[in-house]
Motif scaffolding. Structure first.
Motif, PDB file in Angstrom:
ATOM      1  N   ALA A   1      44.763  33.691  59.356  1.00  0.00           N
ATOM      2  CA  ALA A   1      44.851  32.619  58.354  1.00  0.00           C
ATOM      3  C   ALA A   1      44.525  33.162  56.964  1.00  0.00           C
ATOM      4  N   ASP A   2      43.366  33.794  56.829  1.00  0.00           N
ATOM      5  CA  ASP A   2      43.019  34.359  55.516  1.00  0.00           C
ATOM      6  C   ASP A   2      43.949  35.497  55.139  1.00  0.00           C
ATOM      7  N   LEU A   3      44.373  36.271  56.138  1.00  0.00           N
ATOM      8  CA  LEU A   3      45.254  37.408  55.824  1.00  0.00           C
ATOM      9  C   LEU A   3      46.589  36.918  55.270  1.00  0.00           C
TER      10      LEU A   3
ATOM     11  N   LEU B   1      29.039  30.135  60.825  1.00  0.00           N
ATOM     12  CA  LEU B   1      28.415  29.621  59.598  1.00  0.00           C
ATOM     13  C   LEU B   1      29.391  29.613  58.432  1.00  0.00           C
ATOM     14  N   GLU B   2      30.552  30.279  58.600  1.00  0.00           N
ATOM     15  CA  GLU B   2      31.469  30.472  57.459  1.00  0.00           C
ATOM     16  C   GLU B   2      32.537  29.369  57.369  1.00  0.00           C
ATOM     17  N   ASP B   3      33.792  29.761  57.156  1.00  0.00           N
ATOM     18  CA  ASP B   3      34.869  28.787  56.963  1.00  0.00           C
ATOM     19  C   ASP B   3      34.898  27.793  58.133  1.00  0.00           C
ATOM     20  N   ALA B   4      35.222  26.552  57.816  1.00  0.00           N
ATOM     21  CA  ALA B   4      35.209  25.401  58.740  1.00  0.00           C
ATOM     22  C   ALA B   4      33.858  24.697  58.733  1.00  0.00           C
TER      23      ALA B   4
ATOM     24  N   PRO C   1      32.923  38.325  57.705  1.00  0.00           N
ATOM     25  CA  PRO C   1      34.281  37.972  57.286  1.00  0.00           C
ATOM     26  C   PRO C   1      34.733  38.753  56.058  1.00  0.00           C
ATOM     27  N   LYS C   2      36.044  38.784  55.872  1.00  0.00           N
ATOM     28  CA  LYS C   2      36.667  39.264  54.628  1.00  0.00           C
ATOM     29  C   LYS C   2      36.182  40.645  54.203  1.00  0.00           C
ATOM     30  N   VAL C   3      36.046  41.537  55.191  1.00  0.00           N
ATOM     31  CA  VAL C   3      35.617  42.917  54.886  1.00  0.00           C
ATOM     32  C   VAL C   3      36.760  43.640  54.184  1.00  0.00           C
TER      33      VAL C   3
ATOM     34  N   LEU D   1      39.373  41.433  59.948  1.00  0.00           N
ATOM     35  CA  LEU D   1      40.429  42.071  59.159  1.00  0.00           C
ATOM     36  C   LEU D   1      41.304  40.938  58.652  1.00  0.00           C
ATOM     37  N   GLU D   2      41.076  40.533  57.395  1.00  0.00           N
ATOM     38  CA  GLU D   2      41.754  39.312  56.936  1.00  0.00           C
ATOM     39  C   GLU D   2      42.059  39.325  55.449  1.00  0.00           C
ATOM     40  N   THR D   3      42.107  40.539  54.884  1.00  0.00           N
ATOM     41  CA  THR D   3      42.583  40.655  53.494  1.00  0.00           C
ATOM     42  C   THR D   3      43.516  41.853  53.423  1.00  0.00           C
TER      43      THR D   3
ATOM     44  N   THR E   1      26.866  35.608  65.695  1.00  0.00           N
ATOM     45  CA  THR E   1      27.050  34.638  64.621  1.00  0.00           C
ATOM     46  C   THR E   1      28.068  35.177  63.633  1.00  0.00           C
ATOM     47  N   ARG E   2      28.846  34.258  63.016  1.00  0.00           N
ATOM     48  CA  ARG E   2      29.705  34.667  61.891  1.00  0.00           C
ATOM     49  C   ARG E   2      29.007  34.195  60.628  1.00  0.00           C
ATOM     50  N   ILE E   3      28.564  35.168  59.806  1.00  0.00           N
ATOM     51  CA  ILE E   3      27.856  34.832  58.570  1.00  0.00           C
ATOM     52  C   ILE E   3      28.877  34.527  57.466  1.00  0.00           C
TER      53      ILE E   3
HETATM   54 MG   LIG Z   1      39.071  33.737  57.803  1.00  0.00          MG
END
Ligand SMILES: [Mg+2]
Ligand SMILES: CCC(=O)SCCNC(=O)CCNC(=O)[C@H](O)C(C)(C)COP(=O)(O)OP(=O)(O)OC[C@H]1O[C@@H](n2cnc3c(N)ncnc32)[C@H](O)[C@@H]1OP(=O)(O)O
Ligand SMILES: O=CC(=O)O
Length: 349
Positions: free
Chosen positions: A184-186, A58-61, A123-125, A157-159, A92-94
């Motif tokens: 990618a986000d990291l 449901l998130e990025d993309a 995401p982005k925890v 784990l992306e920050t 699911t990815r919220i």
């Molecule tokens: Mg990401």
């Protein structure tokens, strides 16, 4: 921090008690489906038998104006297929905690298909406080909607802040299933100078010292080694699972395979697959090599109680190599239970 006695108590009256141990499941790939895409969603019933986990993203993309369609599409695909019948996980990815969509994501999904959902990927925890928030909210929703099996939480784990807090995230709740590296986000969060989704970079290399006029050898290095190692240690120390995330260049199967294999060897249980072409790669990589399995089985057989020292093919084995062998044999048994072809190759009793 919670007192140890209270760690496993349900966080809402009527919510199920958290698992004491993670359910044992083969999760070689977490296959991403864009639920707003009717064509791909229509393939889910057939896909379910061929992958270990189906994740509705449901998130990025997912474009902002398709968020509602994605949420509805996920509910429809969850209702249309009996994932448990094929032992396939439903995740699911919220959307992120600071987004305008997350409350509707969780309220709708737990209400409509909470009893079918195994894992929510968050995401982005950034730290344990994010997990505590989701933990409490899920308990309230489980209680309200009569969900009797606890829904697990998987953090991306992306920050940079998330990496700084990786140990605290891993131990934040008994609801934690595991963690995935989000390269990618990291990369963006760290200010890395790349435009890729995972993999290496031709300019990130070491170069040999000059030796006269001979050309200087140089070799590309692994941008992700440090973070994967930190993530694996944090996860395994807390009895949860580590995963490599996405690999964006669908045209470079070799690089995808190398990235997945490094993660596997370092302790990861699986990786994300974003395209059907990556499923076979994940199946190949996240199952132990038959020759390794045969040797590991010999170690286990040579040391029935796991203690002492023996020589096999000139190599010393003891309690520590027995434990390594057990990791490989146990994984091979898990794979064999799902994959008749590999069961025939592994020949484990
Ligand atoms: Mg990401
Ligand atoms: C970077 C950080 C992240 O957050 S990564 C996670 C977010 N990204 C995603 O979830 C992307 C998931 N993948 C996709 O949406 C698609 O693969 C995208 C990227 C749009 C490419 O699709 P498309 O242009 O159709 O590719 P294609 O023509 O090569 O597809 C061939 C056939 O396979 C299908 N397909 C494609 N992707 C999937 C998928 N994830 N699951 C199941 N089926 C898929 C296509 O529909 C196409 O089918 P057909 O042969 O035409 O019947
Ligand atoms: O969500 C995944 C990433 O790489 O970013």
């Amino acid at each position: 921090m919670k007192l140890p006695r209270r760690f496993f108590q349900p966080l809402a009256t009527g919510a199920p008690a958290p698992f004491r141990e993670l359910p044992v499941r083969l999760e070689r790939m977490i296959h991403f489906v864009p639920p707003h895409n009717d064509k791909v969603r229509a393939r889910v019933p057939e896909l379910a038998g061929t992958v270990d986990v189906v994740l509705g993203n449901l998130e990025d993309a997912v474009p902002a104006d398709q968020k509602e369609a994605a949420r509805k599409g996920f509910v429809a695909m969850a209702q249309a297929t009996d994932f448990a019948a094929t032992g396939t996980g439903l995740w699911t990815r919220i959307n992120a905690l600071n987004s305008p969509w997350i409350l509707d994501d969780l309220f709708t999904i737990v209400a409509e298909v909470g009893s079918k959902l195994d894992v929510v990927m968050v995401p982005k925890v950034e730290g344990p406080w994010d997990i505590h928030y989701i933990d409490q909210l899920l308990a309230q929703l489980e209680a309200r909607h009569g969900v009797t099996k606890p829904i697990l939480v998987h953090a991306i784990l992306e920050t940079a802040e998330g990496v700084a807090n990786v140990d605290a995230i891993a131990s934040a709740s008994p609801r934690m299933h595991g963690m995935s590296l989000g390269p990618a986000d990291l990369a963006a969060s760290r200010g890395m100078k790349t435009t890729r989704v995972g993999g290496g970079h031709p300019d990130y290399r070491v170069i040999a010292d000059p030796a006269g006029d001979a050309p200087r050898a140089s070799a590309q290095q692994d941008l992700w080694h440090y973070t994967i190692a930190r993530m694996v240690d944090a996860c395994m120390a807390n009895g949860i699972k580590a995963f490599y995330g996405p690999f964006g260049d669908f045209s470079d199967g070799d690089a995808c395979e190398a990235q997945f294999r490094n993660a596997f060897l370092m302790g990861c249980a699986g990786a994300w697959t974003l395209h059907p072409s990556q499923v076979a790669i994940a199946k190949r990589v996240f199952a132990p090599d038959p020759a390794e399995v045969a040797f590991a089985a010999r170690i286990v057989e040579a040391m029935p109680d796991g203690t002492g020292a023996v020589m096999l093919d000139g190599k010393m084995q003891d309690d520590a190599t027995w434990k390594q062998a057990k990791v490989i044999v146990d994984l091979a048994k898990l794979v064999a239970a799902k994959d008749p072809e590999l069961a025939a190759v592994y020949k484990l009793g």
